[in-house]
Design an enzyme around this catalytic site. Structure first.
Site, mmCIF file in Angstrom:
data_model
loop_
_atom_site.group_PDB
_atom_site.id
_atom_site.type_symbol
_atom_site.label_atom_id
_atom_site.label_comp_id
_atom_site.label_asym_id
_atom_site.label_seq_id
_atom_site.Cartn_x
_atom_site.Cartn_y
_atom_site.Cartn_z
ATOM 1 N N LYS A 15 0.552 7.572 -6.394
ATOM 2 C CA LYS A 15 -0.023 8.906 -6.217
ATOM 3 C C LYS A 15 -0.700 9.382 -7.503
ATOM 4 O O LYS A 15 -1.792 9.945 -7.465
ATOM 5 C CB LYS A 15 1.059 9.932 -5.819
ATOM 6 C CG LYS A 15 1.834 9.582 -4.564
ATOM 7 C CD LYS A 15 2.812 10.687 -4.177
ATOM 8 C CE LYS A 15 3.885 10.978 -5.208
ATOM 9 N NZ LYS A 15 4.855 9.862 -5.371
ATOM 10 N N ARG A 90 7.632 18.648 -1.869
ATOM 11 C CA ARG A 90 8.612 17.574 -1.715
ATOM 12 C C ARG A 90 9.754 17.984 -0.798
ATOM 13 O O ARG A 90 10.636 17.160 -0.527
ATOM 14 C CB ARG A 90 9.208 17.244 -3.080
ATOM 15 C CG ARG A 90 8.630 16.024 -3.778
ATOM 16 C CD ARG A 90 9.295 15.952 -5.140
ATOM 17 N NE ARG A 90 9.408 14.620 -5.664
ATOM 18 C CZ ARG A 90 8.527 14.108 -6.541
ATOM 19 N NH1 ARG A 90 7.475 14.786 -6.918
ATOM 20 N NH2 ARG A 90 8.747 12.911 -7.030
ATOM 21 N N ARG A 130 6.443 -0.430 -14.680
ATOM 22 C CA ARG A 130 5.917 0.588 -15.591
ATOM 23 C C ARG A 130 7.002 1.108 -16.529
ATOM 24 O O ARG A 130 6.688 1.770 -17.527
ATOM 25 C CB ARG A 130 5.291 1.749 -14.817
ATOM 26 C CG ARG A 130 6.262 2.838 -14.394
ATOM 27 C CD ARG A 130 5.588 4.045 -13.775
ATOM 28 N NE ARG A 130 6.592 5.020 -13.371
ATOM 29 C CZ ARG A 130 6.395 5.979 -12.498
ATOM 30 N NH1 ARG A 130 5.227 6.112 -11.916
ATOM 31 N NH2 ARG A 130 7.361 6.828 -12.208
ATOM 32 N N ARG A 136 9.905 6.193 -19.162
ATOM 33 C CA ARG A 136 10.461 7.367 -18.480
ATOM 34 C C ARG A 136 11.958 7.201 -18.268
ATOM 35 O O ARG A 136 12.417 6.164 -17.809
ATOM 36 C CB ARG A 136 9.760 7.574 -17.138
ATOM 37 C CG ARG A 136 8.600 8.543 -17.250
ATOM 38 C CD ARG A 136 7.850 8.640 -15.971
ATOM 39 N NE ARG A 136 8.680 9.031 -14.827
ATOM 40 C CZ ARG A 136 8.182 9.417 -13.673
ATOM 41 N NH1 ARG A 136 6.881 9.460 -13.497
ATOM 42 N NH2 ARG A 136 8.977 9.744 -12.670
ATOM 43 N N ARG A 147 15.959 7.957 -6.499
ATOM 44 C CA ARG A 147 14.760 8.751 -6.200
ATOM 45 C C ARG A 147 14.152 8.360 -4.862
ATOM 46 O O ARG A 147 13.616 9.208 -4.142
ATOM 47 C CB ARG A 147 13.739 8.611 -7.340
ATOM 48 C CG ARG A 147 14.061 9.561 -8.501
ATOM 49 C CD ARG A 147 13.514 9.074 -9.823
ATOM 50 N NE ARG A 147 12.100 8.819 -9.809
ATOM 51 C CZ ARG A 147 11.507 7.805 -10.442
ATOM 52 N NH1 ARG A 147 12.230 6.936 -11.137
ATOM 53 N NH2 ARG A 147 10.230 7.666 -10.396
HETATM 54 P P1 ADP Z 1 8.066 10.087 -9.019
HETATM 55 O O1 ADP Z 1 7.142 10.430 -7.882
HETATM 56 O O2 ADP Z 1 7.744 8.780 -9.662
HETATM 57 O O3 ADP Z 1 9.517 10.198 -8.677
HETATM 58 P P2 ADP Z 1 7.219 12.501 -10.449
HETATM 59 O O4 ADP Z 1 6.573 12.384 -11.778
HETATM 60 O O5 ADP Z 1 6.385 12.971 -9.309
HETATM 61 O O6 ADP Z 1 7.846 11.088 -10.191
HETATM 62 O O7 ADP Z 1 8.490 13.473 -10.542
HETATM 63 C C1 ADP Z 1 9.482 13.255 -11.492
HETATM 64 C C2 ADP Z 1 10.618 14.259 -11.305
HETATM 65 O O8 ADP Z 1 10.129 15.611 -11.447
HETATM 66 C C3 ADP Z 1 11.301 14.242 -9.944
HETATM 67 O O9 ADP Z 1 12.274 13.230 -9.845
HETATM 68 C C4 ADP Z 1 11.898 15.662 -9.916
HETATM 69 O O10 ADP Z 1 13.049 15.748 -10.720
HETATM 70 C C5 ADP Z 1 10.817 16.503 -10.565
HETATM 71 N N1 ADP Z 1 9.860 17.023 -9.581
HETATM 72 C C6 ADP Z 1 8.539 16.717 -9.491
HETATM 73 N N2 ADP Z 1 7.964 17.364 -8.461
HETATM 74 C C7 ADP Z 1 8.945 18.086 -7.860
HETATM 75 C C8 ADP Z 1 9.001 18.938 -6.731
HETATM 76 N N3 ADP Z 1 7.914 19.197 -5.985
HETATM 77 N N4 ADP Z 1 10.178 19.515 -6.407
HETATM 78 C C9 ADP Z 1 11.257 19.282 -7.131
HETATM 79 N N5 ADP Z 1 11.302 18.472 -8.201
HETATM 80 C C10 ADP Z 1 10.159 17.878 -8.575
#
Ligand code: ADP
Length: 196
Positions: A15, A90, A130, A136, A147
């Site tokens: 994404k 989400r 990655r 990360r 996750r």
């Molecule tokens: P990935 O899609 O690889 O899990 P992201 O960078 O999108 O990683 O998100 C990393 C973290 O940020 C998530 O695991 C969560 O803790 C937080 N996060 C991101 N977007 C949201 C969201 N819309 N609602 C709640 N937590 C979020």
């Protein structure tokens, strides 16, 4: 018509990569809630301190906090021509909140919701790949697995939410960056035609 895009899909679906490409190509901002939270952590802000441990374990940040961050971001002037929203919504509550935020900024329906489809095994491989590069804290094998579980439980229901509204398009995300981007561009061209 603004180009208002949401990208759904599990961690590791690509994404972020495609979100950046779409944003650069269309000249609209890429709004990634994960990046925004990580930036807050790095800057040591109050919000960053509140969410740091949540990000580390791979849980979702509470809806109220996340919704406020997105409301403030989408309210900025640079979204006038559209945005690529990546990592939000989400949860169902976030999707409903997004509908309210769109109404607040005088928008109608989203242009399109892209559902990035990729098997869990491929997502895991990519995230492990990655992990060394990006460092990360949530890219360890057990956090990745967790996750993905969170995604299937909390976020996957949004696919049906948007499908029922007729704005969902599935994307074969298990191919090369170039192949995925070319599919995305075709979908966006069609979405803009039908919207204008
Ligand atoms: P990935 O899609 O690889 O899990 P992201 O960078 O999108 O990683 O998100 C990393 C973290 O940020 C998530 O695991 C969560 O803790 C937080 N996060 C991101 N977007 C949201 C969201 N819309 N609602 C709640 N937590 C979020």
């Amino acid at each position: 018509m603004p180009l208002d895009i949401v990208i759904l899909g599990p961690p590791g679906a690509g994404k972020g990569t495609q979100g950046k490409l779409i944003a650069a190509d269309a000249g609209i901002p890429h709004v990634n809630t994960g990046d925004m939270f990580r930036a807050e952590c790095a800057a040591g802000t109050e919000l960053g301190e509140r969410v740091r441990s949540i990000l580390d374990v791979g849980d979702l940040v509470p809806d109220e906090l996340t919704i406020e961050v997105v409301r403030a971001r989408l309210g900025q002037d640079d979204t006038a021509r559209g945005f690529v929203l990546d990592g939000f919504p989400r949860t169902l509550a976030q999707a409903e909140a997004l509908d309210r935020v769109l109404a607040e900024i005088d928008r109608g329906e989203l242009s399109v919701v892209l559902d990035f489809q990729v098997a869990d095994e491929i997502a895991v491989q990519r995230l492990l790949g990655r992990a060394g590069v990006e460092g990360r804290s949530d890219d360890t094998p057990d956090r990745i697995q967790y996750r993905l579980e969170v995604y299937h439980e909390q976020s996957e229901p949004l696919v049906e939410y948007y499908r029922a509204r007729g704005i969902l398009v599935g994307i074969h995300a298990d191919r090369t960056v170039e192949q995925v981007f070319s599919e995305v561009q075709q979908v966006l061209a069609a979405a803009q035609q039908s919207g204008s």
